[in-house]
Design a protein around this motif. Structure first.
Motif, PDB file in Angstrom:
ATOM      1  N   ASP A   1      36.419   6.139 -23.204  1.00 28.22           N
ATOM      2  CA  ASP A   1      35.012   6.564 -23.210  1.00 28.22           C
ATOM      3  C   ASP A   1      34.185   5.735 -24.189  1.00 28.22           C
ATOM      4  OD1 ASP A   1      35.333   8.482 -21.255  1.00 28.22           O
ATOM      5  OD2 ASP A   1      35.701  10.121 -22.675  1.00 28.22           O
TER       6      ASP A   1
ATOM      7  N   LYS B   1      33.444   2.564 -22.543  1.00 24.95           N
ATOM      8  CA  LYS B   1      32.420   2.839 -21.534  1.00 24.95           C
ATOM      9  C   LYS B   1      31.027   2.849 -22.146  1.00 24.95           C
ATOM     10  CE  LYS B   1      31.332   6.276 -17.945  1.00 24.95           C
ATOM     11  NZ  LYS B   1      31.801   7.528 -17.292  1.00 24.95           N
ATOM     12  N   GLN B   2      30.878   3.545 -23.254  1.00 24.59           N
ATOM     13  CA  GLN B   2      29.570   3.615 -23.926  1.00 24.59           C
ATOM     14  C   GLN B   2      29.133   2.238 -24.418  1.00 24.59           C
ATOM     15  OE1 GLN B   2      30.037   6.607 -26.980  1.00 24.59           O
ATOM     16  NE2 GLN B   2      30.754   8.129 -25.508  1.00 24.59           N
TER      17      GLN B   2
END
Length: 548
Positions: free
Chosen positions: A141, A144-145
């Motif tokens: 994640d 992803k960010q």
């Protein structure tokens, strides 16, 4: 002209209402008159003749149920007066000949795809970031960010600005205005992509890899290997913790089994070997960025339609699915098979009752025996926990006319057209042969779509009568409505409307050809599917428990 009812097969003893019919209406069929004794909603069925208690009910020419008690001619079929019933099945009892459709008009058609070194052709070009175990989901994640917005792959969050407007009104003391506030779609264009030839970076987070059975982690590695090997994928970054059941060595062996000469960029980092989180994450981001530079060098080039591999699926089905959308894509499947392409029919709980027909369509005794064995094992596992295929229809299915699993299955099987079955695959096996394949999956929308793409399909055709937003991270999912009311009510998720078949405006064959035209545009990157526009990146591995 819109007809009021339909008899699907000459042997059927029920009719399907194509529009709402009222008690007392007179239906004329085959020289006789039937007075309806009940209101019959569109998509539901009513008796063509009196049905005695225990009498077999036939639809699509197949046994789909038995009358619980006497049903008069013109009586509506319901869950109270009909129970699930199907014929049994054995080995191949005959060989079914196939008349392939005329495909001369498609012979020289191509699509613009991404050609891989192993001969596969992708309809998209994605980079994957994959955790081998749920412990790495947080790190995925973070990547992803870090990447999405900066590379122009992010989605403009209209709901975030919607909440901010409410906050502003609340803080200014104007709470009454919140009730009249409407959602405004962003008008500004999204940030321009840095890598023009890459369709996106996709992040396959999941809840597996450790803590379950070794079989589950082994199948997860096989599924992730399928996705990395997939023609729509240019390369991948894999994050491992190190101590979990789903070991890097297992993943690598699964990839090698799929392709001994695997040559895509593959970045593998193990947190327990790399040191601090910061050291691992900075390395993962840097190496992924360099991989994206290489992946962006790949461009679309013409490919024959034989390089298309199409998944066939349905979800949120209704009483029209089996007479419009499903047979339409069944014809699409027949065209592609005749062109040398590949199609895959899945959802084994929704093939209940049509097993013998499919067994007889298998080209080899081995495939026939494997299909029968997988169906029996699946049914037995459901029954072992007090369930069964008869419990497959959802409340929405039942409400819209699919009152038994046999009725649902007889219509669902139409997605597979009429061509011979060249192979039968168990989950999570990868396609080996062109032609129509069967793949053992649940009927669960996301588990099935995940498995179909894992098998190597580079586009999925997904029919629906009720509407579902299901998508996939790497393969376009073309959503096809069985009826026009759905397409008008949910235009943000429906790509193709086959309601013209119900209205009598188009034939099944014409609609199937329309679907193939649309597939070519999507495969070439000229049309974006609705689920891609919504960033509907659903990914749920099947753990082989009882999932219908």
């Amino acid at each position: 002209m819109l007809h009021k009812f339909l008899k699907i097969h000459p042997n059927d003893n029920v009719l399907v209402a194509l529009t709402d019919l009222q008690k007392g209406d007179i239906v004329e069929y085959d020289g006789s008159q039937i007075v309806l004794v009940d209101n019959v909603q569109a998509k539901h069925k009513f008796a063509l003749k009196p049905l005695a208690a225990g009498e077999e009910i036939l639809m699509y020419g197949s046994l789909v149920g038995k009358a619980v008690y006497d049903i008069p001619a013109g009586g509506v079929l319901t869950t109270s007066n009909v129970k699930h019933q199907v014929n049994g099945f054995t080995g191949k009892t005959k060989t079914i000949g196939w008349q392939a459709p005329d495909v001369s008009k498609w012979a020289n058609r191509t699509f613009m795809g991404f050609h891989r070194e192993d001969g596969q052709v992708g309809t998209s070009n994605y980079w994957l970031v994959v955790p081998l175990v749920f412990c790495e989901n947080r790190n995925v994640d973070i990547i992803k960010q870090a990447f999405l917005d900066e590379l122009g792959f992010g989605q403009r969050d209209v709901y975030k600005s919607y909440v901010q407007q409410m906050v502003d009104l609340y803080q200014s003391g104007n709470t009454e205005a919140i009730g009249t506030l409407t959602l405004q779609k962003a008008s500004a264009p999204a940030q321009r992509r840095i890598f023009e030839n890459i369709d996106g970076i996709k992040f396959l987070t999941h809840q597996g890899g450790c803590g379950g059975t070794r079989q589950d982690s082994d199948m997860l590695c096989a599924l992730l290997a399928d996705y990395i090997h997939h023609p729509n994928v240019a390369g991948a970054t894999v994050l491992s913790l190190g101590c979990q059941n789903a070991q890097v060595s297992i993943l690598e062996s699964k990839i090698k089994a799929l392709n001994p000469n695997f040559s895509k960029p593959l970045i593998v980092l193990e947190q327990q070997k790399e040191g601090t989180e910061e050291e691992m994450m900075s390395k993962a981001i840097k190496q992924t960025f360099l991989g994206l530079i290489e992946a962006d060098k790949q461009t679309r080039k013409p490919a024959p339609l034989s390089k298309l591999s199409i998944g066939l699926e349905c979800g949120g089905s209704d009483g029209f699915s089996g007479i419009s959308a499903n047979p339409a894509i069944g014809h699409t499947s027949d065209i592609l098979v005749a062109l040398g392409g590949t199609t895959v029919l899945s959802e084994f709980p929704e093939l209940c009752g049509v097993e013998q027909e499919l067994i007889n369509r298998c080209e080899s005794e081995e495939s026939a025996e494997r299909f029968a064995s997988l169906m029996r094992a699946y049914a037995a596992s459901a029954e072992a926990v007090g369930s069964g295929f008869d419990m497959n229809p959802s409340p929405g299915n039942i409400r819209d006319g699919l009152i038994t699993d046999a009725i649902k299955s007889a219509g669902a099987a139409k997605k597979g057209g009429t061509s011979p079955i060249v192979d039968v695959l168990d989950y999570p096996e990868y396609i080996k042969k062109p032609g129509l394949n069967l793949l053992c999956t649940p009927g669960n929308d996301v588990e099935c779509t995940t498995a179909l793409v894992g098998a190597g399909t580079n586009i999925v055709l997904f029919t629906t009568g009720l509407g579902t937003p299901t998508g996939n991270p790497i393969a376009p999912v073309i959503k096809i409505s069985s009826n026009t009311k759905l397409a008008q009510r949910m235009p943000d998720i429906i790509d193709i409307d086959t309601g013209a078949v119900i209205a009598g405006e188009k034939t099944i064959e014409e609609m199937g050809e329309d679907v193939l035209d649309f597939i070519i545009e999507v495969a070439s990157g000229r049309i974006e599917t609705k689920e891609k526009a919504l960033h509907q990146d659903d990914f749920i591995p099947w753990k082989r428990g009882v999932s219908l």
